[in-house]
Write an enzyme that holds these catalytic residues in place. Structure first.
Site, mmCIF file in Angstrom:
data_model
loop_
_atom_site.group_PDB
_atom_site.id
_atom_site.type_symbol
_atom_site.label_atom_id
_atom_site.label_comp_id
_atom_site.label_asym_id
_atom_site.label_seq_id
_atom_site.Cartn_x
_atom_site.Cartn_y
_atom_site.Cartn_z
ATOM 1 N N ASP A 26 35.383 28.385 40.129
ATOM 2 C CA ASP A 26 36.870 28.340 40.851
ATOM 3 C C ASP A 26 37.842 27.725 39.892
ATOM 4 O O ASP A 26 37.502 26.665 39.388
ATOM 5 C CB ASP A 26 36.682 27.504 42.218
ATOM 6 C CG ASP A 26 35.846 27.967 43.265
ATOM 7 O OD1 ASP A 26 36.284 28.792 44.051
ATOM 8 O OD2 ASP A 26 34.492 27.975 43.262
ATOM 9 N N ASP B 115 38.191 23.839 34.444
ATOM 10 C CA ASP B 115 39.597 23.760 34.762
ATOM 11 C C ASP B 115 39.816 22.264 35.575
ATOM 12 O O ASP B 115 41.159 22.138 35.923
ATOM 13 C CB ASP B 115 40.083 24.733 35.663
ATOM 14 C CG ASP B 115 39.550 24.780 37.014
ATOM 15 O OD1 ASP B 115 38.191 24.545 37.284
ATOM 16 O OD2 ASP B 115 40.457 24.490 37.883
ATOM 17 N N ASP C 24 32.293 27.090 34.801
ATOM 18 C CA ASP C 24 32.858 26.814 36.136
ATOM 19 C C ASP C 24 33.080 27.934 36.685
ATOM 20 O O ASP C 24 33.136 29.244 36.140
ATOM 21 C CB ASP C 24 34.097 25.750 35.960
ATOM 22 C CG ASP C 24 34.397 25.622 37.310
ATOM 23 O OD1 ASP C 24 33.574 25.323 38.207
ATOM 24 O OD2 ASP C 24 35.693 25.522 37.270
#
Length: 285
Positions: free
Chosen positions: A49, A225, A47
């Protein structure tokens, strides 16, 4: 994760995700031991961001850490291309952030794919219904601080600058989506709601990428996240790999593997030094 019984189902999954997470100290230690001992037998799915770069108030305000692009290139070359970005952003946005580096990628939670770095981006699904697009645009116009982000096959509403509007946004989007008989899914995230076609997720994207020749027969490692990464964690773990979580608004440090993007970058840098042929690495154009 299909939108079946309303947004409450999705949010319940988010609230109980931590209950399903195994001991993270042993998980990261086991993963680290494996990759350091087998530097060419794993594949990375990342991922962006909140994982590789810190979150910002708006998508355009993020800052790419110094050295990240060169680090990702070293890893991609050392892994013979077995590294991909799996993101909610458009792939073109990722290309801009990581320029001049291009990687295999899944964007908009699998609504678009690029199976190899030099291939064209393929949109997997059609655009969202006009009613949904107009609902989300109206919310962004009516509520100060809410930002609509068109994504082709999906659309996001960012409300980091208007956190008090979360309930209003959720109610409006839930009502609009339920009029489309299960065809759409609402994905909550860190001060963001995303609408994508049902049946797509970062999990379906990872499964597709993992089947490609560059990734096949490697142990998958997904790092993310947010709740949108849960499906990808599950697929990686089903393939006998690892789902590694980054602390933040979704995962408390006590249940995360990394304290933040800086810790992820340090870990990836450690991995990059295990490749035994640095002379083969070419510089960025």
């Amino acid at each position: 994760m299909a939108f079946k019984t309303g947004t409450e189902h999705t949010l319940k999954q988010r609230s109980t995700a931590a209950d399903r997470i195994p001991d993270m100290t042993s998980r990261l230690a086991t993963c680290t031991d494996f990759v350091l001992s087998n530097p060419r037998r794993y594949a990375l799915f990342l991922d962006v961001d909140g994982t590789l770069i810190e979150l910002a108030d708006t998508p355009e305000a993020v800052i790419v850490p110094e050295g990240l692009i060169a680090l990702l290139q070293r890893l991609a070359l050392g892994l013979d291309g077995a590294m991909a970005i799996v993101t909610g952003r458009l792939i073109s946005d990722i290309d801009h952030l990581l320029s001049p580096l291009r990687l295999a990628a899944a964007g908009v939670h699998g609504a678009e794919m690029r199976l190899e770095p030099d291939m064209e981006i393929e949109r997997v699904t059609a655009s969202l219904p006009d009613e949904i697009v107009q609902t989300m645009r109206k919310l962004s116009l009516d509520i100060p601080g809410v930002i609509a982000e068109p994504k082709g096959g999906g659309l996001a509403l960012h409300y980091r600058l208007a956190p008090e509007a979360e309930s209003e946004i959720l109610a409006a989007l839930t009502a609009a989506i339920e009029r489309h008989a299960g065809a759409l899914e609402l994905v909550p995230g860190k001060k963001i709601f995303e609408v994508i076609p049902s049946g797509l997720s970062k999990g379906t994207a990872l499964a597709k990428l993992a089947s490609l020749p560059a990734f096949r027969n490697r142990i998958p490692i997904m790092i993310g996240d947010d709740v949108g990464d849960e499906a990808a964690f599950a697929v990686a773990e089903d393939l006998n790999g690892f789902g590694l979580r980054v602390a933040g608004e979704q995962y408390h440090p006590d249940i995360a593997d990394f304290s933040g993007p800086g810790a992820v970058m340090s870990w990836l840098d450690q991995l990059s030094h295990r490749f035994s042929a640095p002379g083969k690495l070419r510089s960025l154009p």
